[in-house]
Design a protein around this motif. Structure first.
Motif, PDB file in Angstrom:
ATOM      1  N   ARG A 373      -7.036 -21.133  15.979  1.00  0.00           N
ATOM      2  CA  ARG A 373      -6.915 -22.143  17.030  1.00  0.00           C
ATOM      3  C   ARG A 373      -5.626 -21.915  17.822  1.00  0.00           C
ATOM      4  NH1 ARG A 373      -5.418 -28.250  15.549  1.00  0.00           N
ATOM      5  NH2 ARG A 373      -3.373 -27.226  15.381  1.00  0.00           N
ATOM      6  N   ASP A 374      -4.534 -21.725  17.082  1.00  0.00           N
ATOM      7  CA  ASP A 374      -3.242 -21.618  17.757  1.00  0.00           C
ATOM      8  C   ASP A 374      -2.807 -20.172  17.993  1.00  0.00           C
ATOM      9  OD1 ASP A 374      -3.046 -24.425  17.764  1.00  0.00           O
ATOM     10  OD2 ASP A 374      -2.440 -24.356  15.655  1.00  0.00           O
ATOM     11  N   PHE A 375      -3.392 -19.270  17.258  1.00  0.00           N
ATOM     12  CA  PHE A 375      -3.150 -17.843  17.510  1.00  0.00           C
ATOM     13  C   PHE A 375      -4.305 -17.054  16.921  1.00  0.00           C
ATOM     14  CE2 PHE A 375      -1.630 -18.404  13.245  1.00  0.00           C
ATOM     15  CZ  PHE A 375      -1.824 -17.183  12.607  1.00  0.00           C
ATOM     16  N   ARG A 376      -4.453 -15.829  17.398  1.00  0.00           N
ATOM     17  CA  ARG A 376      -5.530 -14.977  16.922  1.00  0.00           C
ATOM     18  C   ARG A 376      -4.970 -13.615  16.500  1.00  0.00           C
ATOM     19  NH1 ARG A 376     -10.205 -17.362  18.158  1.00  0.00           N
ATOM     20  NH2 ARG A 376     -10.057 -19.027  19.712  1.00  0.00           N
ATOM     21  N   GLY A 377      -5.747 -12.929  15.730  1.00  0.00           N
ATOM     22  CA  GLY A 377      -5.342 -11.588  15.332  1.00  0.00           C
ATOM     23  C   GLY A 377      -6.436 -10.966  14.499  1.00  0.00           C
ATOM     24  N   GLU A 378      -6.190  -9.719  14.083  1.00  0.00           N
ATOM     25  CA  GLU A 378      -7.181  -9.023  13.251  1.00  0.00           C
ATOM     26  C   GLU A 378      -6.982  -9.437  11.813  1.00  0.00           C
ATOM     27  OE1 GLU A 378      -6.464  -4.742  14.291  1.00  0.00           O
ATOM     28  OE2 GLU A 378      -5.243  -5.828  15.771  1.00  0.00           O
ATOM     29  N   GLU A 379      -8.070  -9.763  11.155  1.00  0.00           N
ATOM     30  CA  GLU A 379      -7.960 -10.162   9.763  1.00  0.00           C
ATOM     31  C   GLU A 379      -8.049  -8.931   8.866  1.00  0.00           C
ATOM     32  OE1 GLU A 379     -10.395 -12.920   6.708  1.00  0.00           O
ATOM     33  OE2 GLU A 379      -9.922 -13.799   8.666  1.00  0.00           O
ATOM     34  N   VAL A 380      -6.995  -8.680   8.097  1.00  0.00           N
ATOM     35  CA  VAL A 380      -6.947  -7.495   7.234  1.00  0.00           C
ATOM     36  C   VAL A 380      -6.290  -7.861   5.902  1.00  0.00           C
ATOM     37  CG1 VAL A 380      -6.842  -5.775   9.083  1.00  0.00           C
ATOM     38  CG2 VAL A 380      -4.748  -6.878   8.304  1.00  0.00           C
ATOM     39  N   ASP A 381      -6.545  -7.024   4.910  1.00  0.00           N
ATOM     40  CA  ASP A 381      -5.916  -7.225   3.602  1.00  0.00           C
ATOM     41  C   ASP A 381      -4.638  -6.389   3.565  1.00  0.00           C
ATOM     42  OD1 ASP A 381      -5.164  -7.391   0.997  1.00  0.00           O
ATOM     43  OD2 ASP A 381      -6.957  -6.456   0.164  1.00  0.00           O
ATOM     44  N   VAL A 382      -3.491  -7.044   3.707  1.00  0.00           N
ATOM     45  CA  VAL A 382      -2.225  -6.303   3.705  1.00  0.00           C
ATOM     46  C   VAL A 382      -1.218  -6.833   2.709  1.00  0.00           C
ATOM     47  CG1 VAL A 382      -2.021  -5.293   6.007  1.00  0.00           C
ATOM     48  CG2 VAL A 382      -1.434  -7.690   5.674  1.00  0.00           C
ATOM     49  N   HIS A 383      -1.609  -7.747   1.841  1.00  0.00           N
ATOM     50  CA  HIS A 383      -0.585  -8.310   0.953  1.00  0.00           C
ATOM     51  C   HIS A 383      -0.568  -7.619  -0.399  1.00  0.00           C
ATOM     52  CE1 HIS A 383      -4.171 -10.493  -0.372  1.00  0.00           C
ATOM     53  NE2 HIS A 383      -3.544 -10.677  -1.521  1.00  0.00           N
ATOM     54  N   ASP A 384       0.549  -7.776  -1.065  1.00  0.00           N
ATOM     55  CA  ASP A 384       0.750  -7.242  -2.398  1.00  0.00           C
ATOM     56  C   ASP A 384       0.081  -8.145  -3.429  1.00  0.00           C
ATOM     57  OD1 ASP A 384       2.011  -4.894  -2.926  1.00  0.00           O
ATOM     58  OD2 ASP A 384       4.043  -5.714  -2.839  1.00  0.00           O
ATOM     59  N   VAL A 385      -0.649  -7.506  -4.329  1.00  0.00           N
ATOM     60  CA  VAL A 385      -1.196  -8.254  -5.456  1.00  0.00           C
ATOM     61  C   VAL A 385      -0.110  -8.376  -6.507  1.00  0.00           C
ATOM     62  CG1 VAL A 385      -2.728  -7.880  -7.435  1.00  0.00           C
ATOM     63  CG2 VAL A 385      -3.631  -7.738  -5.113  1.00  0.00           C
ATOM     64  N   ARG A 386      -0.123  -9.448  -7.252  1.00  0.00           N
ATOM     65  CA  ARG A 386       0.895  -9.559  -8.298  1.00  0.00           C
ATOM     66  C   ARG A 386       0.290 -10.111  -9.585  1.00  0.00           C
ATOM     67  NH1 ARG A 386       3.609 -13.965  -4.755  1.00  0.00           N
ATOM     68  NH2 ARG A 386       2.434 -15.801  -5.373  1.00  0.00           N
ATOM     69  N   GLU A 387       1.092 -10.036 -10.627  1.00  0.00           N
ATOM     70  CA  GLU A 387       0.691 -10.485 -11.951  1.00  0.00           C
ATOM     71  C   GLU A 387       0.164 -11.923 -11.888  1.00  0.00           C
ATOM     72  OE1 GLU A 387       2.161  -8.190 -14.443  1.00  0.00           O
ATOM     73  OE2 GLU A 387       1.876  -9.296 -16.301  1.00  0.00           O
TER      74      GLU A 387
END
Length: 570
Positions: A373-387
């Motif tokens: 709604r307030d901003f748009r972008g490409e949805e991608v998996d870029v985060h670090d997985v953690r324990e």
RNA sequence: CGGGGCGUGGCGCAGCCCGGUAGCGCGCUUGGUCUGGGACCAAGAAGUCGAGAGUUCAAAUCUCUCCGCCCCGACCA
């Protein structure tokens, strides 16, 4: 082999630079010696292990119909240039020129050259599928060699290459190699697990690494507590519980809030008394060309660089500099996705609910910021997985992060090389089609040290019998007693006649030294011929892996030893 | 590439701060006593103190430059 003549001596103390248990034992037991950073010489004991490991790999490759060949270490530049890797690999390869100025690379790997040969040797689909392999030295000018043989600058790799007519064929070849790898590592005593891996700069879709979990490993692996999901952190994902959907419609328009000096998520938490998940973290990064990209993540997550590099198709990711911040309209410490003049990547784990985000204005944040709604972008998996994250496959298990040594990998790259090199065959329908390929590597030296890392005790190495430098270690105590020596030597001769590989400790050393060295070197069966036992016509047999010894009559000693050695897995 | 540490007989280290010409343990050689868990006695050999330059009557020690090695990170199909 008489130990008094062995080239290579054991060390009571390990050199200071050796840090990991395997590295220390490898040096102390005279397996290998350093020549320069990341360059090692195999001493005779280690070389025997290396050859046995090679032989296991060879037998398992042959079993699936792969054919052994050999390509050179020195490779011409022109072929590398065809695939663009001459430049891409520049920072990590050794290069040289001949006297005419022609350029060569100490080969990093051999995909280009095996394709060159495939296009020469294979004209028709009738000749497919094919798998060829070789054992060859690879040169990699690693910025930081480490831990002895675990990361070196020159090493022998078994690399296999499959050629198929189509994707279905590739999948079969891939599965065959997968099976061969499972048997190979199991046979050499390595408990290697297959994990999904990033395909990196090679293109391609499917790749698995074979990882041996050990603290000394440099890769990080996410392992599910419940199912068989295992993935390198460069690729690992998680299951996200989405619970914020209903808040979407009710959220009011974004409004500014004063956040003086709160330039970090921690500071915001403290100031606004909200949990880290209430915030959007926005990071401005650039690719190798300097193009700025904004990555939007949950407040409690970090960017996974490997994932981001792959998404951007770039070799490196850096933090944006002041000029790039200004150009994008971002204020350091108060960056947010709303109104930002940059490509925006939205991490796929973000809920559709109202967040607090930077306002791109000093000492200011925005509340009630809603993605889409307030901003748009490409949805991608870029985060670090953690324990503790939830498993993406079974959704019920949780992930733990373990360290692993990558002892092998298999990789389906498809037509990545054949397209670039125009490496084709004539298909059944008469048209030219590109080979569909995969490559499959195992680092031999790394495997050897990983075996040591995972097979030792406080006294030394405990070789799995299949790869041990010798089967039996015969100790004569003392060697200058004529009867003892004569008995030991005739036993050694009898064992060798039966094909048993014997290291014979004929050194004039005390019992303590010989036992300590035997424990250190770790040959699976120790045979002690001593003055004491000789009185009763006995010899002592002791497995390195066992605590108890067994006394056998000298008369039947060779038979008993042959039985034991014969009972070992090959 | 960023940060940190270290270079002294084959190996492990002390000496460096506070300059005076190198020492300990292991290993090695010879002789002897030993011989079931890293023995003992005696006598020895072995070091351009990482390299170069500088300061000084004098440098392992102080200064500068370079090289090498290790660790953490980055990087690493």
């Amino acid at each position: 082999m008489r130990q008094s003549k062995l080239f290579g001596r054991t060390l009571r103390e390990a050199p200071a630079e050796a840090q990991t248990p395997g590295h220390r034992l490898m040096l102390r037991a005279a397996i290998a010696r350093p020549l320069a950073a990341g360059l090692y010489t195999w001493l005779p004991l280690g070389f025997r292990v290396q050859k046995k490991v090679e032989q296991i790999i060879r037998e398992e490759q042959d079993r699936i119909g792969a054919q052994e060949m050999e390509m050179p270490v020195l490779t011409p530049a022109e072929t590398w240039k065809q695939t663009g890797r001459w430049d891409a690999l520049e920072p990590i390869t050794f290069r040289t020129k001949d006297h005419n100025g022609r350029e060569f690379m100490v080969s990093y790997t051999h995909e280009e050259f095996v394709h060159l040969h495939a296009m020469q040797e294979i004209q028709s689909y009738k000749q497919l599928p094919q798998i060829v392999y070789h054992f060859q030295s690879k040169g990699r000018d690693e910025a930081r060699p480490r831990a002895g043989l675990l990361r070196v600058r020159e090493f022998v790799m078994k690399d296999a290459y499959s050629f198929d007519a189509d994707q279905a064929g590739l999948e079969k070849s891939y599965a065959a190699e997968f099976g061969a790898y499972e048997r190979t590592f199991q046979r050499m005593g390595l408990d290697a697990i297959s994990v999904e891996s990033d395909t990196g700069a090679m293109g391609g879709d499917v790749a698995h690494e074979f990882q041996v979990l050990t603290e000394v490993g440099e890769d990080r692996i996410a392992v599910c507590s419940n199912c068989d999901y295992r993935a390198n952190l460069e690729k690992a994902t998680r299951s996200v519980r989405r619970d914020g959907f209903e808040a979407l419609d009710k959220a009011p328009e974004p409004s500014e809030i004063r956040t003086p000096g709160a330039t970090s998520i921690e500071a915001l938490q403290a100031l606004l008394k909200r949990p880290p998940e209430a915030f959007l973290k926005t990071v401005l990064l650039t690719d190798a060309r300097g193009t700025v990209v904004a990555v939007v993540l949950p407040g409690d997550r970090e960017v996974n660089e490997a994932k981001l590099r792959k998404i951007l198709g770039t070799s490196e990711v850096k933090f944006a500099n002041d000029g790039q911040f200004a150009a994008a309209g971002g204020v350091p410490g108060f960056v947010g996705p709303v109104g930002l003049k940059a490509r925006v990547l939205i991490d796929s784990s973000l809920d559709r609910r109202a967040f607090i985000a930077g306002a791109n204005k000093k000492d200011t944040h925005l509340q009630n910021v809603v993605i889409g709604r307030d901003f748009r972008g490409e949805e991608v998996d870029v985060h670090d997985v953690r324990e503790g994250d939830h498993c993406p496959r079974c959704k019920t298990g949780t992930l733990t992060i373990k360290r692993g040594v990558e002892v092998g990998n298999i990789f389906a790259y498809g037509t990545y090389y054949s397209d670039k090199m125009r490496a084709t065959f004539v298909a059944e329908d008469g048209t030219q089609k590109p080979f569909v390929g995969g490559s499959y590597g195992i680092g031999v030296g790394r495997a050897v040290q990983t075996i040591i890392e995972t097979h030792h005790d406080e006294k030394g190495i405990v070789w799995p019998p299949q790869v041990a430098p010798y089967h039996a270690h015969v100790l004569a105590l003392p060697v200058n007693d004529a009867d003892v020596r004569a008995t030991a030597e005739s036993l050694v001769a009898e064992l060798e006649k039966r094909g048993i590989e014997v290291l014979y400790d004929d050194r004039d050393e005390t019992a303590g030294v010989k036992f300590a060295d035997a424990d250190l070197i770790g040959i699976p069966l120790r045979v002690t011929v001593s003055k004491r036992n000789l009185k009763e016509n006995l010899a002592e047999l002791k497995l390195r892996s066992a605590t108890d010894a067994e006394m056998v009559a000298l008369a039947g000693g060779a038979d008993r030893i042959a039985d034991i050695v014969g009972s070992w897995p090959r």
